[in-house]
Design a protein around this motif. Structure first.
Motif, PDB file in Angstrom:
ATOM      1  N   SER A 153       0.794  -1.233   0.000  1.00  0.00           N
ATOM      2  CA  SER A 153       0.000   0.000   0.000  1.00  0.00           C
ATOM      3  C   SER A 153       0.827   1.286   0.000  1.00  0.00           C
ATOM      4  O   SER A 153       0.355   2.310   0.501  1.00  0.00           O
ATOM      5  CB  SER A 153      -0.922   0.010   1.226  1.00  0.00           C
ATOM      6  N   THR A 154       2.032   1.247  -0.551  1.00  0.00           N
ATOM      7  CA  THR A 154       2.826   2.496  -0.524  1.00  0.00           C
ATOM      8  C   THR A 154       2.142   3.619  -1.304  1.00  0.00           C
ATOM      9  O   THR A 154       2.371   4.792  -1.021  1.00  0.00           O
ATOM     10  CB  THR A 154       4.260   2.295  -1.075  1.00  0.00           C
ATOM     11  N   ASP A 155       1.268   3.232  -2.242  1.00  0.00           N
ATOM     12  CA  ASP A 155       0.533   4.276  -2.995  1.00  0.00           C
ATOM     13  C   ASP A 155      -0.398   5.071  -2.089  1.00  0.00           C
ATOM     14  O   ASP A 155      -0.813   6.177  -2.435  1.00  0.00           O
ATOM     15  CB  ASP A 155      -0.255   3.625  -4.147  1.00  0.00           C
ATOM     16  N   LYS A 156      -0.713   4.507  -0.915  1.00  0.00           N
ATOM     17  CA  LYS A 156      -1.613   5.219   0.016  1.00  0.00           C
ATOM     18  C   LYS A 156      -0.857   6.238   0.881  1.00  0.00           C
ATOM     19  O   LYS A 156      -1.468   6.978   1.657  1.00  0.00           O
ATOM     20  CB  LYS A 156      -2.280   4.209   0.946  1.00  0.00           C
ATOM     21  N   ILE A 157       0.481   6.253   0.793  1.00  0.00           N
ATOM     22  CA  ILE A 157       1.247   7.190   1.629  1.00  0.00           C
ATOM     23  C   ILE A 157       1.070   8.606   1.075  1.00  0.00           C
ATOM     24  O   ILE A 157       1.542   8.931  -0.018  1.00  0.00           O
ATOM     25  CB  ILE A 157       2.743   6.797   1.703  1.00  0.00           C
ATOM     26  N   ASN A 158       0.359   9.424   1.838  1.00  0.00           N
ATOM     27  CA  ASN A 158       0.128  10.817   1.434  1.00  0.00           C
ATOM     28  C   ASN A 158       1.075  11.732   2.215  1.00  0.00           C
ATOM     29  O   ASN A 158       1.937  11.260   2.969  1.00  0.00           O
ATOM     30  CB  ASN A 158      -1.345  11.193   1.663  1.00  0.00           C
ATOM     31  N   LYS A 159       0.892  13.026   2.059  1.00  0.00           N
ATOM     32  CA  LYS A 159       1.778  13.987   2.712  1.00  0.00           C
ATOM     33  C   LYS A 159       1.755  13.841   4.242  1.00  0.00           C
ATOM     34  O   LYS A 159       2.795  13.903   4.900  1.00  0.00           O
ATOM     35  CB  LYS A 159       1.390  15.412   2.312  1.00  0.00           C
ATOM     36  N   GLU A 160       0.553  13.623   4.790  1.00  0.00           N
ATOM     37  CA  GLU A 160       0.432  13.491   6.255  1.00  0.00           C
ATOM     38  C   GLU A 160       1.223  12.271   6.758  1.00  0.00           C
ATOM     39  O   GLU A 160       1.991  12.373   7.713  1.00  0.00           O
ATOM     40  CB  GLU A 160      -1.039  13.336   6.689  1.00  0.00           C
ATOM     41  N   ILE A 161       0.996  11.154   6.103  1.00  0.00           N
ATOM     42  CA  ILE A 161       1.685   9.920   6.532  1.00  0.00           C
ATOM     43  C   ILE A 161       3.198  10.095   6.379  1.00  0.00           C
ATOM     44  O   ILE A 161       3.978   9.764   7.281  1.00  0.00           O
ATOM     45  CB  ILE A 161       1.190   8.694   5.714  1.00  0.00           C
ATOM     46  N   ALA A 162       3.612  10.658   5.252  1.00  0.00           N
ATOM     47  CA  ALA A 162       5.047  10.866   4.988  1.00  0.00           C
ATOM     48  C   ALA A 162       5.659  11.768   6.063  1.00  0.00           C
ATOM     49  O   ALA A 162       6.754  11.514   6.569  1.00  0.00           O
ATOM     50  CB  ALA A 162       5.239  11.460   3.600  1.00  0.00           C
ATOM     51  N   THR A 163       4.926  12.815   6.430  1.00  0.00           N
ATOM     52  CA  THR A 163       5.415  13.761   7.441  1.00  0.00           C
ATOM     53  C   THR A 163       5.587  13.072   8.795  1.00  0.00           C
ATOM     54  O   THR A 163       6.598  13.255   9.472  1.00  0.00           O
ATOM     55  CB  THR A 163       4.411  14.939   7.571  1.00  0.00           C
ATOM     56  N   CYS A 164       4.602  12.264   9.164  1.00  0.00           N
ATOM     57  CA  CYS A 164       4.656  11.580  10.463  1.00  0.00           C
ATOM     58  C   CYS A 164       5.816  10.574  10.492  1.00  0.00           C
ATOM     59  O   CYS A 164       6.577  10.527  11.463  1.00  0.00           O
ATOM     60  CB  CYS A 164       3.346  10.851  10.747  1.00  0.00           C
ATOM     61  N   TYR A 166       8.503  10.520   8.593  1.00  0.00           N
ATOM     62  CA  TYR A 166       9.790  11.237   8.508  1.00  0.00           C
ATOM     63  C   TYR A 166      10.187  11.762   9.896  1.00  0.00           C
ATOM     64  O   TYR A 166      11.355  11.664  10.312  1.00  0.00           O
ATOM     65  CB  TYR A 166       9.692  12.403   7.506  1.00  0.00           C
ATOM     66  N   THR A 167       9.214  12.292  10.624  1.00  0.00           N
ATOM     67  CA  THR A 167       9.497  12.881  11.945  1.00  0.00           C
ATOM     68  C   THR A 167      10.099  11.846  12.895  1.00  0.00           C
ATOM     69  O   THR A 167      11.104  12.108  13.556  1.00  0.00           O
ATOM     70  CB  THR A 167       8.196  13.458  12.555  1.00  0.00           C
ATOM     71  N   GLY A 168       9.493  10.662  12.936  1.00  0.00           N
ATOM     72  CA  GLY A 168       9.990   9.617  13.850  1.00  0.00           C
ATOM     73  C   GLY A 168      11.367   9.120  13.449  1.00  0.00           C
ATOM     74  O   GLY A 168      12.211   8.841  14.311  1.00  0.00           O
ATOM     75  N   LYS A 195       6.837  11.871  -1.477  1.00  0.00           N
ATOM     76  CA  LYS A 195       5.411  11.857  -1.112  1.00  0.00           C
ATOM     77  C   LYS A 195       4.971  13.174  -0.453  1.00  0.00           C
ATOM     78  O   LYS A 195       3.846  13.295   0.007  1.00  0.00           O
ATOM     79  CB  LYS A 195       5.126  10.707  -0.130  1.00  0.00           C
ATOM     80  N   GLY A 196       5.897  14.100  -0.310  1.00  0.00           N
ATOM     81  CA  GLY A 196       5.497  15.423   0.177  1.00  0.00           C
ATOM     82  C   GLY A 196       6.019  15.847   1.539  1.00  0.00           C
ATOM     83  O   GLY A 196       5.711  16.944   2.008  1.00  0.00           O
ATOM     84  N   ALA A 197       6.797  14.991   2.220  1.00  0.00           N
ATOM     85  CA  ALA A 197       7.350  15.410   3.519  1.00  0.00           C
ATOM     86  C   ALA A 197       8.316  16.579   3.279  1.00  0.00           C
ATOM     87  O   ALA A 197       9.124  16.542   2.353  1.00  0.00           O
ATOM     88  CB  ALA A 197       8.088  14.248   4.182  1.00  0.00           C
TER      89      ALA A 197
END
Ligand code: 5GP
Ligand code: MN
Length: 344
Positions: A153-164, A166-168, A195-197
């Motif tokens: 499901s990597t296609d489901k990774i949006n900006k929000e998921i990428a940001t979260c 990346y932060t961790g 993905k937008g992070a």
């Protein structure tokens, strides 16, 4: 990730509606990052909630949907109901229920959903039906990426998921400098940027978010820094009175121990922080190389963690705790001296 396990999890996700996500007490960037990444991942398909045992420091408050997190300490009834009704409970970034604190631990022990653990700490407990535990991984966030990838499901990774995520990864790798940072870590973060992070903004939000009083407290901590040259060890103490003098807020001492570790030739660093409310001394241990602070914390200070980063506690006074520590370390002199070879 184990293919059979993943296909079983996939089937379970297809037949279950309600998911609760729980992280450890005193959540850090990896705990909140991984929890919120999964929250955004499941939001459209499941009834999903994130429960945190207590609140996070200010420098994590900007994370996408942080406000949706239910803090158990502030809303125990709601958190308990959600946990009791969840069909699946993801436990993220911890290896044993006691890492969530007394109240959450009790609730987790009394429920029987399907537990799915995703974690990178050593010696995981066996409460979960599905255990994704890998101590070689930089962070739970990296494992959440692996998990999403394994689900196809990597296609489901949006900006929000990428940001979260990346932060961790950024916080648990000390901004990509710890040895746990691998080519895979960089491959994943490269994808997260695609993905937008926004790497610069995330760094700024987390790291350049200090209050003046925190900087003054740091100055006090550095003033209290002690170097044990022949042990290649340095430590910092902060008493409750000192914390109060500098308007201590949750998270203010995060990273202080790294200043002790940054001294030339030091391979073992400790910070002792007095917490009068809990009646304990909280310790953070850091090392460079092979000297295992996980073992050290487990053996002497009721704690644990990873080889190079661990925590512990003591229930005697600050002064006595330091004295105890000073009596213990000589027996580790050889291990500490052999720990780190500067040659590249
Ligand atoms: P910190 O020093 O930042 O609190 O923790 C460093 C690492 O050790 C983190 O990965 C944290 O999860 C782990 N850790 C901290 N305190 C404890 C503890 O009391 N027990 C265990 N098992 N791990 C801990
Ligand atoms: Mn972590």
């Amino acid at each position: 990730m184990d293919v059979t396990k993943i296909s079983e999890v996939k089937a379970l996700l297809n037949t279950s509606k309600s998911i609760a996500i729980v992280c450890h007490r005193n959540p850090d960037g990896d705990a909140y990052g991984s929890s919120l990444a999964l929250y955004h991942f499941f939001k459209k398909t499941h009834n999903v909630s994130v429960i945190s045992p207590n609140d996070c420091p200010v420098f994590l408050k900007w994370l996408p949907s942080e406000k949706e997190i239910i803090v158990l300490e502030n809303n125990e009834k709601k958190a308990k109901t959600i946990l009791q009704e969840a069909e699946i409970v993801f436990t993220l970034d911890f290896n044993a229920f006691h890492r969530t604190g007394d109240k959450t631990q009790k609730i987790l022990e009394d429920i029987s959903p399907t537990f799915i653990m995703i974690d990178h700490h050593q010696q995981p407990d066996d409460y979960a039906k599905f255990i994704f535990s890998d101590t070689s991984k930089s962070s739970t966030c990296e494992m959440v990426y692996d998990f999403i990838e394994a689900l196809g499901s990597t296609d489901k990774i949006n900006k929000e998921i990428a940001t979260c995520i990346y932060t961790g990864i950024m916080t648990d790798t000390g901004s990509f400098r710890f040895p746990s940072t691998t080519s895979r870590t960089h491959y994943i973060t490269a994808n997260l940027l695609e993905k937008g992070a926004n790497n610069a903004k995330i760094y700024n939000n987390v790291m350049d978010n200090n209050s003046l009083s925190k900087m003054k407290l740091l100055s006090k901590a550095l003033d209290n820094l002690v170097l044990l040259q022949d042990m290649k060890t340095a430590y910092i103490t902060l008493s409750q009175r000192e914390l109060n003098n500098f308007n201590f807020e949750k998270g203010d001492t995060e990273g202080f121990v790294n200043y002790a570790l940054s001294i030339r030739n030091v391979v073992f660093a400790v910070i002792f922080i007095e917490d009068k409310m809990q009646g304990i001394i909280k310790m953070s241990f850091r090392s460079k190389g092979t000297f295992s602070v996980n073992e050290f914390a487990r053996n002497h200070f009721n704690g644990g963690g990873h080889t190079n980063a661990a925590g512990g506690r003591s229930e005697i006074s600050l002064q006595k705790t330091v004295q105890n520590f000073l009596e213990i370390i000589p027996q580790y002199k050889e291990q500490i001296h052999e720990s780190y070879d500067k040659e590249i």
